[in-house]
Design a protein around this motif. Structure first.
Motif, PDB file in Angstrom:
ATOM      1  N   UNK A 145       0.573  -1.254  -0.079  1.00  0.00           N
ATOM      2  CA  UNK A 145      -0.214   0.065  -0.135  1.00  0.00           C
ATOM      3  C   UNK A 145       0.555   1.195   0.077  1.00  0.00           C
ATOM      4  N   UNK A 146       2.143   1.142   0.111  1.00  0.00           N
ATOM      5  CA  UNK A 146       3.060   2.306   0.260  1.00  0.00           C
ATOM      6  C   UNK A 146       3.930   2.240  -1.157  1.00  0.00           C
ATOM      7  N   UNK A 147       3.714   3.126  -2.111  1.00  0.00           N
ATOM      8  CA  UNK A 147       4.367   3.195  -3.258  1.00  0.00           C
ATOM      9  C   UNK A 147       5.504   4.094  -3.414  1.00  0.00           C
ATOM     10  N   UNK A 148       5.883   4.684  -2.572  1.00  0.00           N
ATOM     11  CA  UNK A 148       6.929   5.572  -2.389  1.00  0.00           C
ATOM     12  C   UNK A 148       8.240   4.890  -1.789  1.00  0.00           C
ATOM     13  N   UNK A 149       9.439   5.032  -1.955  1.00  0.00           N
ATOM     14  CA  UNK A 149      10.679   4.548  -1.137  1.00  0.00           C
ATOM     15  C   UNK A 149      10.852   5.156   0.344  1.00  0.00           C
ATOM     16  N   UNK A 150      11.496   4.497   1.131  1.00  0.00           N
ATOM     17  CA  UNK A 150      11.974   4.864   2.495  1.00  0.00           C
ATOM     18  C   UNK A 150      13.194   5.781   2.426  1.00  0.00           C
ATOM     19  N   UNK A 151      12.963   6.893   3.418  1.00  0.00           N
ATOM     20  CA  UNK A 151      14.039   7.737   3.407  1.00  0.00           C
ATOM     21  C   UNK A 151      15.012   7.105   4.797  1.00  0.00           C
ATOM     22  N   UNK A 152      14.822   6.043   5.103  1.00  0.00           N
ATOM     23  CA  UNK A 152      15.594   5.448   6.053  1.00  0.00           C
ATOM     24  C   UNK A 152      15.215   5.218   7.526  1.00  0.00           C
ATOM     25  N   UNK A 153      16.112   5.037   8.357  1.00  0.00           N
ATOM     26  CA  UNK A 153      15.808   4.737   9.730  1.00  0.00           C
ATOM     27  C   UNK A 153      16.177   5.943  10.715  1.00  0.00           C
ATOM     28  N   UNK A 154      15.872   5.912  11.791  1.00  0.00           N
ATOM     29  CA  UNK A 154      16.156   7.021  12.787  1.00  0.00           C
ATOM     30  C   UNK A 154      17.689   7.234  13.024  1.00  0.00           C
ATOM     31  N   UNK A 155      18.214   8.203  12.840  1.00  0.00           N
ATOM     32  CA  UNK A 155      19.499   8.595  12.955  1.00  0.00           C
ATOM     33  C   UNK A 155      19.940   7.922  14.488  1.00  0.00           C
ATOM     34  N   UNK A 156      21.446   7.682  14.558  1.00  0.00           N
ATOM     35  CA  UNK A 156      21.635   7.256  16.154  1.00  0.00           C
ATOM     36  C   UNK A 156      21.436   8.416  17.061  1.00  0.00           C
ATOM     37  N   UNK A 168       8.122  17.216  21.687  1.00  0.00           N
ATOM     38  CA  UNK A 168       8.549  16.766  20.513  1.00  0.00           C
ATOM     39  C   UNK A 168       8.288  17.849  19.438  1.00  0.00           C
ATOM     40  N   UNK A 169       9.348  17.927  18.540  1.00  0.00           N
ATOM     41  CA  UNK A 169       9.460  18.851  17.336  1.00  0.00           C
ATOM     42  C   UNK A 169       8.676  18.353  16.504  1.00  0.00           C
ATOM     43  N   UNK A 170       7.644  19.287  15.852  1.00  0.00           N
ATOM     44  CA  UNK A 170       6.674  18.885  14.822  1.00  0.00           C
ATOM     45  C   UNK A 170       7.241  19.188  13.428  1.00  0.00           C
ATOM     46  N   UNK A 171       7.405  18.458  12.540  1.00  0.00           N
ATOM     47  CA  UNK A 171       8.130  18.777  11.611  1.00  0.00           C
ATOM     48  C   UNK A 171       7.312  19.458  10.374  1.00  0.00           C
ATOM     49  N   UNK A 172       5.645  19.193  10.455  1.00  0.00           N
ATOM     50  CA  UNK A 172       4.717  19.516   9.538  1.00  0.00           C
ATOM     51  C   UNK A 172       4.904  18.613   8.384  1.00  0.00           C
ATOM     52  N   UNK A 173       5.511  17.477   8.283  1.00  0.00           N
ATOM     53  CA  UNK A 173       5.733  16.557   7.277  1.00  0.00           C
ATOM     54  C   UNK A 173       4.832  15.478   7.665  1.00  0.00           C
ATOM     55  N   UNK A 174       4.114  14.693   6.652  1.00  0.00           N
ATOM     56  CA  UNK A 174       3.313  13.443   6.926  1.00  0.00           C
ATOM     57  C   UNK A 174       4.265  12.417   6.668  1.00  0.00           C
ATOM     58  N   UNK A 175       4.110  11.244   7.210  1.00  0.00           N
ATOM     59  CA  UNK A 175       4.759  10.079   6.947  1.00  0.00           C
ATOM     60  C   UNK A 175       4.112   8.729   7.591  1.00  0.00           C
ATOM     61  N   UNK A 176       4.885   7.709   7.371  1.00  0.00           N
ATOM     62  CA  UNK A 176       4.467   6.270   7.759  1.00  0.00           C
ATOM     63  C   UNK A 176       5.776   5.626   8.364  1.00  0.00           C
ATOM     64  N   UNK A 177       5.579   4.759   9.427  1.00  0.00           N
ATOM     65  CA  UNK A 177       6.901   3.999   9.684  1.00  0.00           C
ATOM     66  C   UNK A 177       6.472   2.209   9.554  1.00  0.00           C
ATOM     67  N   UNK A 178       7.339   1.797   8.871  1.00  0.00           N
ATOM     68  CA  UNK A 178       6.927   0.234   8.638  1.00  0.00           C
ATOM     69  C   UNK A 178       7.144  -0.464   9.909  1.00  0.00           C
ATOM     70  N   UNK A 179       6.928  -1.712   9.975  1.00  0.00           N
ATOM     71  CA  UNK A 179       7.320  -2.846  11.064  1.00  0.00           C
ATOM     72  C   UNK A 179       8.645  -2.805  11.388  1.00  0.00           C
ATOM     73  N   UNK A 230      10.748  -0.090  11.298  1.00  0.00           N
ATOM     74  CA  UNK A 230      11.023   1.246  11.964  1.00  0.00           C
ATOM     75  C   UNK A 230      11.576   2.363  10.906  1.00  0.00           C
ATOM     76  N   UNK A 231      11.539   1.828   9.362  1.00  0.00           N
ATOM     77  CA  UNK A 231      11.861   2.649   8.257  1.00  0.00           C
ATOM     78  C   UNK A 231      10.902   3.669   8.092  1.00  0.00           C
ATOM     79  N   UNK A 232      11.236   5.044   8.162  1.00  0.00           N
ATOM     80  CA  UNK A 232      10.209   5.955   7.565  1.00  0.00           C
ATOM     81  C   UNK A 232       9.938   6.170   6.178  1.00  0.00           C
ATOM     82  N   UNK A 233       8.646   6.664   6.077  1.00  0.00           N
ATOM     83  CA  UNK A 233       8.180   6.970   4.353  1.00  0.00           C
ATOM     84  C   UNK A 233       7.574   8.267   4.394  1.00  0.00           C
TER      85      UNK A 233
END
Length: 530
Positions: A336-347, A395-406, A408-411
């Motif tokens: 259901x997600x047709x875009x690629x991930x921008x990765x996992x949370x930074x250290x 929490x800092x609110x980015x104003x961006x919308x996204x999804x985390x997969x199972x 922990x990768x962010x889209x």
């Protein structure tokens, strides 16, 4: 226990240490000029002394308006060495914009490239500059030139405390009152360390970095880890991006890393010299600042190999939200997600997807991307209302919308402000743009909502054809129909020669919207899509 003022490490100390350890190694390269670490450190000390002599004191602001230049790097570290706060501007903004920025940060001095006297005049007409103006690129005999700072004079890095501002980072866009994110010495020290950990592991003094983006923003931050380990930094000489020069420098200087934005990376990967110059030295080609569409990403990987490193972030978090290293660029998207991930949370960082009330959402649910950790900025300069809107429950609110997969990768699914409502349906443009860029004759695409008397808003797709291609809007609509849910299909398809972009390579949708209104929006009603 009573609170204590904990000492932080001045950002200029990264240079101090490297100059001691590698005094004769190459630090900066620009054309035929090559500065060693000792020469750079001496130049920074001389300029810091001059700034102090002119009255610049710790905590005060120095505004910088210049194209990339050896003396720009010198200025950055001299401002920090004296304990002052760096406030760099986008070199493409107008004199009035720079004057507005000066009203916000109240600098005591301006360091300006000699090619921008109108910008300097606009600032001095707006506010007093008790420490005056220094010019980058001026003749060494000009007593107001950075180059005339004088003979090497030892200047000790000013002591700074935790929370001391180092950088006023002006957020993208200069319409209305500009906002300055306060980046502190200790926060930037974490960012520097995190860049070395997550973006460029194993970076050493044997590496070479090429600057192809403005030093006023992400590329300036990218210089810091190079200085910390002693890797040389190469500056281009062209005033604009020149693919031939870039690939010649990569080959000649054996460049191993560079920071880009998606539009720059796309242009470089499509340049003919990318196929003939030796770029085998590249290990980390970092891109950030905006989503990179899948078609462009895949082309760059085919041309350059597995060297792409993506990170996602905002100026307020100095890019430190997620990382996608080369080996994970094929990470599969969930159903259901047709875009690629921008990765996992930074250290050391934490990402949370939240609903409108601040409740955390489970994996697979779209919400606002919120973030916490040491890279989050200290707040906006003299702007309590912006602070209140930007933070919720810490929490800092980015104003961006996204999804985390199972895993922990962010889209990043879109910008909340980009969403439009057509006939009661919420539509996020990014998926449509990704689909349009799969068309072989589409080079760039932007989709946005525009007012409509029947539907409230309708989608408008603006496409830039690849050179030599002949696109037909009706054919493009028919091509897109089977690839999208019907309610997402734009009502209007327009062909433009180019899309307006910011000084950092981002497509500026508010400018597109203004241009559409200037062209007498709405156009004649299109044929109904049956």
């Amino acid at each position: 226990m009573s609170p204590r003022a904990t000492r932080a490490v001045n950002l200029a100390h990264t240079l101090t240490k490297t100059a001691r350890r590698l005094p004769e190694s190459t630090a900066l390269v620009s054309g035929p000029v090559r500065w060693s670490w000792r020469e750079l450190d001496d130049a920074v000390g001389a300029l810091a002394h001059l700034l102090h002599e002119r009255g610049v004191r710790p905590g005060q602001c120095v505004l910088v308006h210049s194209t990339n230049h050896l003396e720009y790097v010198q200025t950055m570290f001299a401002v920090w060495r004296v304990g002052a706060v760096l406030a760099p501007t986008n070199v493409r903004v107008t004199p009035a914009d720079v004057a507005g920025i000066a009203r916000t940060c109240r600098p005591v001095a301006l360091v300006c490239h000699r090619d921008f006297p109108e910008h300097a005049s606009a600032v001095t007409a707006e506010i007093p500059l008790p420490a005056g103006i220094l010019w980058i690129g001026a003749d060494p005999t000009d007593e107001d030139g950075v180059a005339a700072a004088g003979s090497p004079i030892p200047y000790t890095d000013a002591p700074v405390r935790v929370g001391a501002p180092a950088w006023y980072f002006f957020t993208s866009g200069t319409s209305g009152a500009p906002k300055a994110a306060i980046l502190t010495h200790d926060q930037m020290g974490f960012v520097l360390t995190n860049h070395l950990c997550d973006l460029m592991p194993a970076l050493t003094e044997r590496d070479v970095s090429l600057v192809v983006a403005p030093l006023s923003h992400g590329a300036g931050t990218h210089v810091l880890p190079q200085v910390a380990v002693g890797a040389a930094t190469v500056l281009t000489r062209s005033g604009t991006l020149d693919g031939s020069e870039v690939w010649e420098l990569v080959e000649r200087e054996r460049v191993s890393n560079m920071f880009t934005v998606p539009t720059i990376l796309k242009l470089l990967a499509e340049h003919p010299d990318a196929g003939v110059r030796d770029h085998s030295s590249l290990r980390h080609v970092i891109y950030a600042g905006a989503p990179m569409y899948a078609a462009d990403q895949q082309h760059a990987r085919r041309v350059l190999g597995d060297v792409l490193v993506q990170y996602y972030g905002l100026g307020e978090v100095t890019g430190n939200i997620t990382v996608l290293p080369p080996r994970l660029h094929d990470h599969p998207s969930p159903d259901g997600v047709e875009i690629g991930t921008c990765g996992y949370p930074r250290t050391g960082m934490q990402v949370s997807i939240q609903d409108e009330t601040g409740h955390e959402l489970p994996a697979g649910r779209q919400g606002e991307i919120c973030v916490a950790g040491p890279a989050v900025f200290a707040g906006y300069l003299n702007n309590d209302a912006a602070d209140a809107a930007a933070f919720r429950d810490g929490w800092f609110r980015t104003g961006d919308l996204g999804i985390l997969d199972d895993h922990g990768f962010l889209y990043v699914t879109g910008r909340a402000s980009d969403m439009y409502i057509c006939g009661g349906s919420n539509i996020y443009p990014r998926d449509i743009e990704e689909k349009l860029l799969e068309h072989p004759d589409v080079s760039e695409a932007a989709v946005l909502g525009m007012p409509d008397p029947v539907w409230g808003e309708v989608g408008v797709a603006i496409c830039v054809p690849v050179p030599g291609a002949c696109l037909d809007p009706d054919e493009l609509r028919r091509w897109l129909e089977p690839r999208l849910a019907r309610y997402k299909l734009p009502r209007h398809f327009l062909l433009w020669d180019e899309l307006p972009k910011s000084g950092y390579g981002k497509v500026v949708k508010r400018t597109i919207r203004s241009q559409l209104h200037a062209r007498s929006w709405p156009p004649a009603r299109p044929r109904a899509v049956s």
